[in-house]
Design an enzyme around this catalytic site. Structure first.
Site, PDB file in Angstrom:
ATOM      1  N   LYS A 112       0.811  -1.231   0.000  1.00  0.00           N
ATOM      2  CA  LYS A 112       0.000   0.000   0.000  1.00  0.00           C
ATOM      3  C   LYS A 112       0.844   1.281   0.000  1.00  0.00           C
ATOM      4  O   LYS A 112       0.453   2.270  -0.607  1.00  0.00           O
ATOM      5  CB  LYS A 112      -0.956  -0.001   1.194  1.00  0.00           C
ATOM      6  CG  LYS A 112      -2.061  -1.058   1.060  1.00  0.00           C
ATOM      7  CD  LYS A 112      -3.057  -0.965   2.199  1.00  0.00           C
ATOM      8  CE  LYS A 112      -4.100  -2.080   2.095  1.00  0.00           C
ATOM      9  NZ  LYS A 112      -5.117  -1.990   3.136  1.00  0.00           N
TER      10      LYS A 112
ATOM     11  N   ASP B 284      -9.861   2.465   2.449  1.00  0.00           N
ATOM     12  CA  ASP B 284      -9.962   1.874   3.786  1.00  0.00           C
ATOM     13  C   ASP B 284     -10.576   2.890   4.756  1.00  0.00           C
ATOM     14  O   ASP B 284     -11.355   2.518   5.644  1.00  0.00           O
ATOM     15  CB  ASP B 284      -8.586   1.461   4.306  1.00  0.00           C
ATOM     16  CG  ASP B 284      -7.988   0.295   3.527  1.00  0.00           C
ATOM     17  OD1 ASP B 284      -8.759  -0.549   3.036  1.00  0.00           O
ATOM     18  OD2 ASP B 284      -6.753   0.232   3.413  1.00  0.00           O
TER      19      ASP B 284
END
Ligand code: ATR
Length: 274
Positions: free
Chosen positions: A66, A114
């Site tokens: 990420k 997220d």
């Protein structure tokens, strides 16, 4: 035939291919596909660089890529930049987000869903809520950014206290060493505790009997390990949200970015729990 994928290392355990494929079918996007691609960290940038030419419209990015995904995006959203990680990439000119994200202009755009996924999973705004975030990794950064941004009062506990302090200096929130479990409206676990079979009540500053009715307890991680934590919270009368619901919500936001369509949440839930 637009392609989509989740890129991870390892990635075999991911529920995203089943969930997103079911969503694409339900939306009638029969020519789209969603696959899992396992790429080692050393090969990540080169592989992503080839994806647009290979027909990919976008990708989800998961552990451990990420931060690297953010680093190679020419057009990161404010959220991705401030969180320091991206889980959603868009290749070649698509716009990111209904909330005014950047236009990729042929480059690679990056978003972090997220954060929005956590907020979407909550039954109401966490404005003024007393929140405890457990952990200081990438998932914690997204949770803290989201909750601080919505006006929650966020405490952060981490096994390695210095990481919690550094993270709070960066994102807001207050590092705490001994959180008073019953005083929080919202408790969010972002640690990997339990995935390796550890007892969450040994490793985290929580008592199985210390949850209170009216509390909301969220596990950002999905896997067998979250059953003990959420089971105890539910038994004490807390409302619980598990990691698969967070997966569904972040995936839905990614799907909306790629397709511009309203994601079929119930189809995604059923497929994710398959
Ligand atoms: P991610 O980016 O997915 O959040 P990470 O950066 O590896 O993953 O972070 C994992 C988190 O789980 C960290 O907060 C870690 O605590 P440390 O910073 O002290 O390493 C936490 N964690 C992992 N195993 C743990 C355990 N047995 N007890 C308590 N915390 C644990």
């Amino acid at each position: 035939m637009p392609r989509l994928a989740v890129i991870g290392f390892p990635v075999a355990h991911s529920r995203s291919p089943a969930m997103q494929s079911a969503a694409l079918a339900a939306l009638g996007l029969d020519d789209w596909s969603y696959e899992a691609i396992e790429v080692a960290p050393a090969d990540f940038a080169a592989r992503v660089g080839e994806m647009a030419a290979a027909g990919f419209a976008g990708a989800n990015v998961t552990i451990p890529h990420k931060e690297a995904a953010l680093a190679l995006a020419g057009v990161p959203s404010d959220a991705a930049r401030e969180i320091g990680a991206a889980n959603t990439l868009v290749f070649g000119g698509a716009e990111i987000g209904p909330d005014g994200g950047p236009d990729a202009e042929g480059g690679i755009a990056a978003e972090n869903t997220d954060a929005g996924g956590l907020l979407a999973a909550l039954p109401s705004t966490p404005l003024d809520a007393r929140a405890l975030v457990l952990g200081a990794g990438g998932a914690a950064r997204a949770a803290i950014w989201a909750l601080v941004g919505e006006g929650a009062r966020v405490d952060v506990w981490n096994r390695t206290a210095a990481r919690a302090e550094a993270l709070c200096a960066d994102l807001g929130g207050k590092a705490v060493a001994a959180p008073a479990q019953a005083e929080y409206d919202l408790i969010v676990n972002t640690t990997s505790v339990g995935l390796g079979g550890e007892d969450p009540f040994e490793e985290l500053p929580l008592d199985a009997a210390g949850f209170v009715p009216g509390q909301l307890v969220v596990d950002m991680v999905y896997g067998e390990g979250s059953a003990a934590l959420l089971g105890a919270a539910g038994a004490a009368g807390a409302t619980v949200i598990d990691g698969l619901e967070i997966l569904v919500q972040q995936g839905a936001l990614s799907l909306r970015i790629w397709t511009g369509l309203e994601p079929p949440l119930d189809v995604m839930r059923t497929a994710a729990r398959g």
